[in-house]
Design a protein around this motif. Sequence first.
Motif, PDB file in Angstrom:
ATOM      1  N   LEU A 179       0.827  -1.205   0.000  1.00 32.88           N
ATOM      2  CA  LEU A 179       0.000   0.000   0.000  1.00 32.88           C
ATOM      3  C   LEU A 179       0.863   1.258   0.000  1.00 32.88           C
ATOM      4  CD1 LEU A 179      -2.789  -1.023   2.556  1.00 32.88           C
ATOM      5  CD2 LEU A 179      -2.985  -0.866   0.068  1.00 32.88           C
ATOM      6  N   ALA A 180       1.960   1.215   0.756  1.00 30.81           N
ATOM      7  CA  ALA A 180       2.865   2.367   0.791  1.00 30.81           C
ATOM      8  C   ALA A 180       3.471   2.615  -0.586  1.00 30.81           C
ATOM      9  CB  ALA A 180       3.968   2.127   1.820  1.00 30.81           C
ATOM     10  N   LEU A 181       3.809   1.557  -1.307  1.00 28.65           N
ATOM     11  CA  LEU A 181       4.380   1.707  -2.640  1.00 28.65           C
ATOM     12  C   LEU A 181       3.379   2.338  -3.599  1.00 28.65           C
ATOM     13  CD1 LEU A 181       6.695   1.190  -4.616  1.00 28.65           C
ATOM     14  CD2 LEU A 181       5.766  -1.106  -4.996  1.00 28.65           C
ATOM     15  N   VAL A 182       2.136   1.878  -3.525  1.00 27.63           N
ATOM     16  CA  VAL A 182       1.092   2.453  -4.393  1.00 27.63           C
ATOM     17  C   VAL A 182       0.902   3.933  -4.067  1.00 27.63           C
ATOM     18  CG1 VAL A 182      -1.358   2.376  -4.983  1.00 27.63           C
ATOM     19  CG2 VAL A 182      -0.063   0.254  -4.741  1.00 27.63           C
ATOM     20  N   GLN A 183       0.832   4.237  -2.774  1.00 26.00           N
ATOM     21  CA  GLN A 183       0.671   5.624  -2.373  1.00 26.00           C
ATOM     22  C   GLN A 183       1.872   6.468  -2.778  1.00 26.00           C
ATOM     23  OE1 GLN A 183      -1.836   7.193  -1.071  1.00 26.00           O
ATOM     24  NE2 GLN A 183      -3.213   5.505  -0.613  1.00 26.00           N
ATOM     25  N   ALA A 184       3.069   5.890  -2.709  1.00 22.89           N
ATOM     26  CA  ALA A 184       4.267   6.635  -3.097  1.00 22.89           C
ATOM     27  C   ALA A 184       4.250   6.977  -4.582  1.00 22.89           C
ATOM     28  CB  ALA A 184       5.518   5.823  -2.750  1.00 22.89           C
ATOM     29  N   VAL A 185       3.830   6.013  -5.400  1.00 22.96           N
ATOM     30  CA  VAL A 185       3.724   6.267  -6.847  1.00 22.96           C
ATOM     31  C   VAL A 185       2.711   7.381  -7.107  1.00 22.96           C
ATOM     32  CG1 VAL A 185       3.024   5.273  -9.061  1.00 22.96           C
ATOM     33  CG2 VAL A 185       4.452   3.948  -7.483  1.00 22.96           C
ATOM     34  N   ALA A 186       1.566   7.306  -6.401  1.00 19.02           N
ATOM     35  CA  ALA A 186       0.559   8.355  -6.570  1.00 19.02           C
ATOM     36  C   ALA A 186       1.103   9.711  -6.137  1.00 19.02           C
ATOM     37  CB  ALA A 186      -0.699   7.995  -5.764  1.00 19.02           C
ATOM     38  N   ALA A 187       1.853   9.727  -5.038  1.00 15.88           N
ATOM     39  CA  ALA A 187       2.425  10.991  -4.566  1.00 15.88           C
ATOM     40  C   ALA A 187       3.420  11.562  -5.570  1.00 15.88           C
ATOM     41  CB  ALA A 187       3.098  10.774  -3.208  1.00 15.88           C
ATOM     42  N   VAL A 188       4.275  10.697  -6.121  1.00 10.88           N
ATOM     43  CA  VAL A 188       5.269  11.156  -7.097  1.00 10.88           C
ATOM     44  C   VAL A 188       4.576  11.745  -8.324  1.00 10.88           C
ATOM     45  CG1 VAL A 188       7.029  10.355  -8.719  1.00 10.88           C
ATOM     46  CG2 VAL A 188       7.125   9.644  -6.326  1.00 10.88           C
ATOM     47  N   LEU A 189       3.537  11.064  -8.826  1.00 12.22           N
ATOM     48  CA  LEU A 189       2.820  11.567 -10.000  1.00 12.22           C
ATOM     49  C   LEU A 189       2.132  12.901  -9.694  1.00 12.22           C
ATOM     50  CD1 LEU A 189       1.230   8.251 -11.337  1.00 12.22           C
ATOM     51  CD2 LEU A 189       3.217   9.470 -12.234  1.00 12.22           C
ATOM     52  N   LEU A 190       1.557  13.003  -8.498  1.00  8.45           N
ATOM     53  CA  LEU A 190       0.874  14.241  -8.142  1.00  8.45           C
ATOM     54  C   LEU A 190       1.865  15.386  -7.975  1.00  8.45           C
ATOM     55  CD1 LEU A 190      -1.838  15.496  -7.573  1.00  8.45           C
ATOM     56  CD2 LEU A 190      -1.618  14.809  -5.184  1.00  8.45           C
ATOM     57  N   ILE A 191       3.004  15.105  -7.381  1.00 10.60           N
ATOM     58  CA  ILE A 191       4.038  16.141  -7.258  1.00 10.60           C
ATOM     59  C   ILE A 191       4.483  16.607  -8.637  1.00 10.60           C
ATOM     60  CG2 ILE A 191       6.420  16.558  -6.520  1.00 10.60           C
ATOM     61  CD1 ILE A 191       5.885  14.626  -4.190  1.00 10.60           C
ATOM     62  N   SER A 192       4.690  15.653  -9.536  1.00  8.67           N
ATOM     63  CA  SER A 192       5.100  16.000 -10.902  1.00  8.67           C
ATOM     64  C   SER A 192       4.062  16.880 -11.582  1.00  8.67           C
ATOM     65  CB  SER A 192       5.330  14.719 -11.706  1.00  8.67           C
ATOM     66  OG  SER A 192       5.677  15.022 -13.042  1.00  8.67           O
ATOM     67  N   ASN A 193       2.785  16.505 -11.466  1.00  2.00           N
ATOM     68  CA  ASN A 193       1.726  17.303 -12.094  1.00  2.00           C
ATOM     69  C   ASN A 193       1.632  18.685 -11.474  1.00  2.00           C
ATOM     70  OD1 ASN A 193       0.988  15.251 -13.842  1.00  2.00           O
ATOM     71  ND2 ASN A 193      -0.522  14.391 -12.445  1.00  2.00           N
ATOM     72  N   THR A 194       1.786  18.758 -10.154  1.00  5.72           N
ATOM     73  CA  THR A 194       1.704  20.053  -9.482  1.00  5.72           C
ATOM     74  C   THR A 194       2.823  20.980  -9.929  1.00  5.72           C
ATOM     75  OG1 THR A 194       0.715  18.977  -7.541  1.00  5.72           O
ATOM     76  CG2 THR A 194       1.633  21.177  -7.233  1.00  5.72           C
ATOM     77  N   VAL A 195       4.022  20.436 -10.064  1.00  7.20           N
ATOM     78  CA  VAL A 195       5.143  21.252 -10.529  1.00  7.20           C
ATOM     79  C   VAL A 195       4.896  21.748 -11.949  1.00  7.20           C
ATOM     80  CG1 VAL A 195       7.594  21.175 -11.152  1.00  7.20           C
ATOM     81  CG2 VAL A 195       6.828  20.161  -9.002  1.00  7.20           C
ATOM     82  N   GLN A 196       4.373  20.880 -12.793  1.00  5.01           N
ATOM     83  CA  GLN A 196       4.095  21.289 -14.172  1.00  5.01           C
ATOM     84  C   GLN A 196       3.039  22.389 -14.224  1.00  5.01           C
ATOM     85  OE1 GLN A 196       3.814  18.108 -17.208  1.00  5.01           O
ATOM     86  NE2 GLN A 196       4.325  16.678 -15.565  1.00  5.01           N
ATOM     87  N   VAL A 197       1.967  22.235 -13.447  1.00  7.93           N
ATOM     88  CA  VAL A 197       0.911  23.250 -13.435  1.00  7.93           C
ATOM     89  C   VAL A 197       1.444  24.572 -12.883  1.00  7.93           C
ATOM     90  CG1 VAL A 197      -1.300  23.875 -12.378  1.00  7.93           C
ATOM     91  CG2 VAL A 197      -0.957  21.575 -13.287  1.00  7.93           C
ATOM     92  N   SER A 198       2.244  24.480 -11.826  1.00 10.77           N
ATOM     93  CA  SER A 198       2.804  25.699 -11.237  1.00 10.77           C
ATOM     94  C   SER A 198       3.691  26.423 -12.237  1.00 10.77           C
ATOM     95  CB  SER A 198       3.593  25.333  -9.977  1.00 10.77           C
ATOM     96  OG  SER A 198       4.155  26.482  -9.382  1.00 10.77           O
ATOM     97  N   ALA A 199       4.502  25.668 -12.960  1.00 16.60           N
ATOM     98  CA  ALA A 199       5.365  26.285 -13.962  1.00 16.60           C
ATOM     99  C   ALA A 199       4.557  26.883 -15.108  1.00 16.60           C
ATOM    100  CB  ALA A 199       6.348  25.244 -14.495  1.00 16.60           C
ATOM    101  N   PHE A 200       3.467  26.206 -15.483  1.00 18.66           N
ATOM    102  CA  PHE A 200       2.642  26.710 -16.585  1.00 18.66           C
ATOM    103  C   PHE A 200       1.957  28.015 -16.203  1.00 18.66           C
ATOM    104  CE2 PHE A 200      -1.401  26.976 -18.861  1.00 18.66           C
ATOM    105  CZ  PHE A 200      -0.957  26.917 -20.170  1.00 18.66           C
ATOM    106  N   THR A 201       1.467  28.126 -14.974  1.00 17.51           N
ATOM    107  CA  THR A 201       0.762  29.345 -14.565  1.00 17.51           C
ATOM    108  C   THR A 201       1.698  30.550 -14.460  1.00 17.51           C
ATOM    109  OG1 THR A 201       1.055  28.742 -12.230  1.00 17.51           O
ATOM    110  CG2 THR A 201      -0.987  28.055 -13.300  1.00 17.51           C
ATOM    111  N   ARG A 202       2.983  30.295 -14.346  1.00 11.88           N
ATOM    112  CA  ARG A 202       3.949  31.395 -14.235  1.00 11.88           C
ATOM    113  C   ARG A 202       4.894  31.447 -15.427  1.00 11.88           C
ATOM    114  NH1 ARG A 202       6.475  30.641  -8.374  1.00 11.88           N
ATOM    115  NH2 ARG A 202       5.760  28.506  -8.629  1.00 11.88           N
ATOM    116  N   ARG A 203       4.405  30.949 -16.550  1.00 18.41           N
ATOM    117  CA  ARG A 203       5.281  30.871 -17.725  1.00 18.41           C
ATOM    118  C   ARG A 203       5.675  32.256 -18.234  1.00 18.41           C
ATOM    119  NH1 ARG A 203       0.130  29.937 -18.979  1.00 18.41           N
ATOM    120  NH2 ARG A 203      -0.824  30.886 -20.820  1.00 18.41           N
ATOM    121  N   THR A 204       4.786  33.239 -18.097  1.00 21.65           N
ATOM    122  CA  THR A 204       5.108  34.587 -18.568  1.00 21.65           C
ATOM    123  C   THR A 204       6.210  35.203 -17.718  1.00 21.65           C
ATOM    124  OG1 THR A 204       2.832  34.889 -19.347  1.00 21.65           O
ATOM    125  CG2 THR A 204       4.194  36.883 -19.073  1.00 21.65           C
TER     126      THR A 204
END
Length: 300
Positions: A179-204
């Motif tokens: 369960l920890a491994l599944v949650q870790a994968v989900a956390a890594v993917l969510l962190i990656s998506n959050t970083v991408q969205v944050s970078a996109f909103t401040r692209r200018t």
Amino acid sequence: MRAALLSREVSSGLRRNITMTVAMVLTTAVSLLSVGAGLLIVRTIDDIGALYTDRLEIQVALTQDTSSNDPDCTGPICFRLRNVLESTPGVGEVRFESQQEAYTRFKELFAGQSVADVARPQSLPSTLRVQLTDQAAGPDAVRAAVANQVGVREIIDQRDVVAKLFDFLGGVRNVAFALALVQAVAAVLLISNTVQVSAFTRRTEVGVMRLVGATRWTTQLPFLVEATVAGLIGGALAGVGLLAGKFLVVDDLLGAIAQSNVIPPVQLTDVLLTSALLVPVGGVVAGLTGYVTLRLYVKV
């Protein structure tokens, strides 16, 4: 980059994507909580093994005739078996338990249950309880010494019973880590998506900074710090969850059993050490995930 500017950029990024930031923190906390619980389960299993290793015995149950006719192990059959066991390598002490003693212990174990009223001393065998000094070779030596001997009804190795408990606890540990491994994968993917969205909103803003000569590391650093901060908060929440689980759940459910020395208690020092370890782990994992994401998917 100046500390004030970095702090302003990080706080701004966290506020802009507050929902995803909260989701990232909570997912990281749950995954690290599962990892921490798994580590504590492993430690508890090791403590249980150490607790019961010295207690494990080999029980040589005697036949009905020998048990009934020799209540104090002075008869030739029981006396000979006891001498053989005491001279067997790996055996520390041999204690005789009569039918009456076995009956008394049986009633204590099953007090309040109907089976305690049905049993009689004659239905329980006398037993030679063998304590071992060598848990590895001792059981085989005992079997070789008294197996198929006159007066021996059954040889019971308590390790077989404890092994089932360890198998169960090992299964619980494996499920916790899965369960920890599944949650870790989900956390890594969510962190990656959050970083991408944050970078996109401040692209200018990032584009302007690059035009005036800012390095790539300068434009990436706020996003890395955001991910690291979220990871640290998630790790801290996981640590708080472990502490709360010990005091509110584990101590309440297992406190009486631990006080009876049936199982070892979950030590507060172990929980504190694991909780403290989860905080930097959360920050490092989140920071590395953010760095890889920025290098591979985001051009800032």
